[in-house]
Write a protein that holds these residues in place. Structure first.
Motif, PDB file in Angstrom:
ATOM      1  N   ASN A 274       1.947   3.332  -3.077  1.00 11.74           N
ATOM      2  CA  ASN A 274       1.330   3.054  -1.569  1.00 11.74           C
ATOM      3  C   ASN A 274       2.568   2.432  -0.768  1.00 11.74           C
ATOM      4  O   ASN A 274       2.710   2.582   0.495  1.00 11.74           O
ATOM      5  CB  ASN A 274       0.440   1.999  -1.807  1.00 11.74           C
ATOM      6  CG  ASN A 274      -0.299   1.394  -0.459  1.00 11.74           C
ATOM      7  OD1 ASN A 274      -0.194   0.261   0.077  1.00 11.74           O
ATOM      8  ND2 ASN A 274      -1.026   2.264   0.167  1.00 11.74           N
TER       9      ASN A 274
ATOM     10  N   ASP B 102       4.034   5.196   0.962  1.00  9.11           N
ATOM     11  CA  ASP B 102       3.361   5.756   2.111  1.00  9.11           C
ATOM     12  C   ASP B 102       3.711   4.769   3.122  1.00  9.11           C
ATOM     13  O   ASP B 102       3.811   5.391   4.420  1.00  9.11           O
ATOM     14  CB  ASP B 102       1.858   5.731   1.675  1.00  9.11           C
ATOM     15  CG  ASP B 102       1.515   6.920   0.628  1.00  9.11           C
ATOM     16  OD1 ASP B 102       2.235   7.972   0.531  1.00  9.11           O
ATOM     17  OD2 ASP B 102       0.598   6.698   0.014  1.00  9.11           O
ATOM     18  N   VAL B 103       3.609   3.574   3.019  1.00  7.51           N
ATOM     19  CA  VAL B 103       3.784   2.531   4.332  1.00  7.51           C
ATOM     20  C   VAL B 103       5.078   2.651   4.786  1.00  7.51           C
ATOM     21  O   VAL B 103       5.258   2.699   6.026  1.00  7.51           O
ATOM     22  CB  VAL B 103       3.414   1.164   3.678  1.00  7.51           C
ATOM     23  CG1 VAL B 103       3.777   0.028   4.733  1.00  7.51           C
ATOM     24  CG2 VAL B 103       1.926   0.933   3.273  1.00  7.51           C
TER      25      VAL B 103
ATOM     26  N   ALA C  61       5.254   5.464   7.303  1.00  7.18           N
ATOM     27  CA  ALA C  61       4.234   5.785   8.241  1.00  7.18           C
ATOM     28  C   ALA C  61       4.811   5.122   9.651  1.00  7.18           C
ATOM     29  O   ALA C  61       4.472   4.089  10.297  1.00  7.18           O
ATOM     30  CB  ALA C  61       3.203   4.590   7.943  1.00  7.18           C
TER      31      ALA C  61
ATOM     32  N   LEU D 294      -3.939   1.275   5.637  1.00  5.62           N
ATOM     33  CA  LEU D 294      -3.083   1.960   4.588  1.00  5.62           C
ATOM     34  C   LEU D 294      -2.662   1.179   3.500  1.00  5.62           C
ATOM     35  O   LEU D 294      -2.793   1.511   2.346  1.00  5.62           O
ATOM     36  CB  LEU D 294      -2.026   2.755   5.272  1.00  5.62           C
ATOM     37  CG  LEU D 294      -0.973   3.412   4.422  1.00  5.62           C
ATOM     38  CD1 LEU D 294      -1.661   4.496   3.479  1.00  5.62           C
ATOM     39  CD2 LEU D 294      -0.022   4.050   5.194  1.00  5.62           C
TER      40      LEU D 294
ATOM     41  N   SER E  57      -5.903   7.240   6.531  1.00  9.93           N
ATOM     42  CA  SER E  57      -5.289   6.074   6.234  1.00  9.93           C
ATOM     43  C   SER E  57      -5.688   5.124   4.963  1.00  9.93           C
ATOM     44  O   SER E  57      -5.036   4.991   3.965  1.00  9.93           O
ATOM     45  CB  SER E  57      -5.204   5.007   7.422  1.00  9.93           C
ATOM     46  OG  SER E  57      -4.706   5.659   8.452  1.00  9.93           O
ATOM     47  N   ARG E  58      -7.066   4.995   4.853  1.00  7.50           N
ATOM     48  CA  ARG E  58      -7.398   3.842   3.741  1.00  7.50           C
ATOM     49  C   ARG E  58      -7.658   4.645   2.552  1.00  7.50           C
ATOM     50  O   ARG E  58      -8.544   5.426   2.395  1.00  7.50           O
ATOM     51  CB  ARG E  58      -8.869   3.383   4.323  1.00  7.50           C
ATOM     52  CG  ARG E  58      -9.056   2.062   3.469  1.00  7.50           C
ATOM     53  CD  ARG E  58     -10.524   1.706   3.846  1.00  7.50           C
ATOM     54  NE  ARG E  58     -10.404   0.930   5.231  1.00  7.50           N
ATOM     55  CZ  ARG E  58     -11.393   0.836   6.015  1.00  7.50           C
ATOM     56  NH1 ARG E  58     -12.517   1.129   5.829  1.00  7.50           N
ATOM     57  NH2 ARG E  58     -11.032   0.145   7.292  1.00  7.50           N
ATOM     58  N   PRO E  59      -6.547   4.639   1.641  1.00  9.95           N
ATOM     59  CA  PRO E  59      -6.550   5.166   0.389  1.00  9.95           C
ATOM     60  C   PRO E  59      -7.961   4.899  -0.572  1.00  9.95           C
ATOM     61  O   PRO E  59      -8.297   5.524  -1.394  1.00  9.95           O
ATOM     62  CB  PRO E  59      -5.361   4.677  -0.461  1.00  9.95           C
ATOM     63  CG  PRO E  59      -4.743   3.540   0.211  1.00  9.95           C
ATOM     64  CD  PRO E  59      -5.433   3.584   1.687  1.00  9.95           C
TER      65      PRO E  59
ATOM     66  N   GLU F  40      -0.486  10.432   5.623  1.00  2.34           N
ATOM     67  CA  GLU F  40      -0.020   9.156   5.584  1.00  2.34           C
ATOM     68  C   GLU F  40      -0.321   8.261   4.270  1.00  2.34           C
ATOM     69  O   GLU F  40       0.478   7.702   3.719  1.00  2.34           O
ATOM     70  CB  GLU F  40      -0.326   8.340   6.668  1.00  2.34           C
ATOM     71  CG  GLU F  40      -1.554   7.776   6.599  1.00  2.34           C
ATOM     72  CD  GLU F  40      -2.726   8.787   7.453  1.00  2.34           C
ATOM     73  OE1 GLU F  40      -4.007   8.417   7.424  1.00  2.34           O
ATOM     74  OE2 GLU F  40      -2.157   9.913   7.614  1.00  2.34           O
ATOM     75  N   ALA F  41      -1.121   8.770   3.557  1.00  2.51           N
ATOM     76  CA  ALA F  41      -1.560   8.073   2.542  1.00  2.51           C
ATOM     77  C   ALA F  41      -1.689   9.107   1.414  1.00  2.51           C
ATOM     78  O   ALA F  41      -2.245   8.989   0.141  1.00  2.51           O
ATOM     79  CB  ALA F  41      -3.118   7.766   2.372  1.00  2.51           C
TER      80      ALA F  41
ATOM     81  N   SER G 267      -0.462   7.673  -2.568  1.00  2.06           N
ATOM     82  CA  SER G 267      -1.644   6.905  -2.934  1.00  2.06           C
ATOM     83  C   SER G 267      -2.836   7.720  -3.109  1.00  2.06           C
ATOM     84  O   SER G 267      -3.392   7.462  -4.527  1.00  2.06           O
ATOM     85  CB  SER G 267      -2.033   5.785  -1.859  1.00  2.06           C
ATOM     86  OG  SER G 267      -0.884   4.953  -1.317  1.00  2.06           O
ATOM     87  N   ASN G 268      -3.314   8.656  -2.610  1.00  2.00           N
ATOM     88  CA  ASN G 268      -4.566   9.385  -2.826  1.00  2.00           C
ATOM     89  C   ASN G 268      -4.346  10.208  -4.046  1.00  2.00           C
ATOM     90  O   ASN G 268      -5.307  10.376  -4.805  1.00  2.00           O
ATOM     91  CB  ASN G 268      -4.643  10.240  -1.617  1.00  2.00           C
ATOM     92  CG  ASN G 268      -5.222   9.638  -0.286  1.00  2.00           C
ATOM     93  OD1 ASN G 268      -5.739   8.421  -0.570  1.00  2.00           O
ATOM     94  ND2 ASN G 268      -5.203  10.049   0.832  1.00  2.00           N
TER      95      ASN G 268
END
Length: 411
Positions: free
Chosen positions: A46, A49-50, A53, A64, A119-121, A145-146, A149-150
């Motif tokens: 993550n 990812d951030v 971003a 995220l 965004s929200r994983p 963008e995630a 994480s995903n």
């Protein structure tokens, strides 16, 4: 590609629909354990990812980003989902006709569900677990963008499926890099049964405009808190500040504060000052501007804006009916709150405001499936299909009617 993924998902449906509760719960609990075991790895993915971003808004970065508390929240949400009553096979109603025919209405899975999100994983785990426990297969299309994480969260879900002996095609990830695949999902009528978008207004608007598949979604979260003259001052201030500032980027955040014109002047000033002192920009009408020199003038567009930021529009209204009228004109049927000690005022608001979630003396930030006791949610629905509000297990089922006879024929 989408057709192939959807056909594989449909092939998995019979096994999912027939799976006993314990088998589905085992898959979800194993996935939760895998998330905890790989927490450090997930945080590193993550963080990458951030770091990548670039150009995302602060609201999207907030959605995220993961930390240890949020990772544990994802895992705990899965454990809660695994322990909820299984809706599949529940008999909703029974009746018998004079001719002897016996009817029963029974919950069944929706089928193949496509989830498109940004965004929200945590959505990866929440959506997969909820779909699985309700006997559905799902195609997940998260934002690029995630991606890291995903991918790791999907691995954890896959570990749960393997451990429980359920089909791997029950949860599949659609590659995030190709935007054309979203269009294919929206056009997959007959292969995908429902599309659920979670993300910004642009994404949801596109899905609602282009889909040939039924859509379960909300477009905006233009949420209001109305503070009546009868409100407890301390509670009103606490709820208003929490509703706006706890997390400004969530869809349950308050965007507009409505204050009863008959409220004490001290309460009005206290409400506005609490927001301003909390580093929230306040955009107000003339009456609100007179309360504090730091208030900037509101323009017409403010009453229809979902800020997802530390900005709030504030207006005085003529009592509860003025609040109801303002919400009818500017609300998005998502989440609305009334702060009042007068029970008649509260009941009038609760009965007459048209929204998926209406609260009395509680923060709008409770607009969340976990806070409803659902463990997680796949989204907030504001439409008028079979589900409204936080969509969890029951919202991911439909029903069929079973009719049992003894040879009856119709005259």
């Amino acid at each position: 590609m989408i057709n192939d993924l959807a056909r594989a998902a449909r092939a998995a449906l019979p096994a999912l629909a027939a799976a006993p509760t314990a088998q589905k719960a085992r898959a979800v609990r194993t996935a939760a354990a895998a998330i905890r075991a790989r927490g450090t790895e997930l945080l590193a993915a993550n963080a990458a990812d951030v770091a990548a971003a670039v150009g995302l808004s602060a609201a999207l970065v907030d959605r995220l980003a993961l930390d240890g508390l949020r990772v544990e929240g994802i895992a705990a949400g899965l454990d809660t989902v695994a322990g909820l009553p299984d809706p599949v096979g529940e008999v909703i109603a029974r009746w018998q006709r004079p001719n002897g025919l016996q009817f029963s209405r029974v919950r069944v899975p929706l089928g193949v569900i496509g989830i498109i999100y940004e965004s929200r994983p945590g959505v990866t785990a929440d959506a997969a677990a909820l779909c699985l426990m309700a006997g559905n297969a799902c195609l997940l299309r998260g934002g690029s963008e995630a991606a890291r994480s995903n991918a790791l969260l999907l691995d954890c879900m896959a570990a749960g499926l393997r451990d429980a002996g359920l089909p791997a095609a029950a949860v599949q990830m659609v590659p995030a890099g190709d935007r054309a695949l979203v269009g294919q999902m929206l056009a997959a009528h007959g292969l995908i049964d429902v599309i659920i978008p979670r993300g910004g207004k642009g994404l949801v608007a596109r899905v609602q405009a282009d889909a040939r598949v039924p859509v379960l979604a909300h477009l905006d979260g233009i949420n209001h808190v109305y503070v009546d003259a009868s409100a407890d001052p301390d509670a009103a201030v606490a709820v208003v500040v929490n509703s706006k500032l706890r997390r400004t980027a969530v869809c349950g955040s308050m965007e507009t504060l409505l204050i009863d014109a008959a409220a004490p002047a001290a309460l009005k000033q206290q409400l506005v000052a609490a927001l301003l002192d909390g580093t929230c920009e306040v955009r107000g009408d003339a009456a609100v501007q007179a309360l504090d020199a730091r208030v900037v003038p509101a323009v017409a567009q403010d009453w229809d804006t979902e800020y997802l930021d530390a900005i709030a529009s504030v207006a005085e209204v003529a009592g509860v009916d003025g609040a109801i009228a303002h919400i009818a004109a500017h609300g998005s049927q998502h989440t609305e709150c009334v702060m009042a000690q007068d029970e008649a005022v509260a009941e009038r608001f609760l009965a007459r405001v048209d929204a998926a979630i209406v609260l009395h003396n509680a923060s709008t930030q409770f607009a969340d499936g976990g806070e409803f006791g659902f463990g997680a949610e796949i989204g907030i629905a504001t439409g008028r299909l079979h589900a409204r509000g936080p969509v969890a297990l029951e919202g991911l089922t439909i029903f069929k009617t079973l009719v049992r006879g003894t040879g009856q024929v119709r005259a």
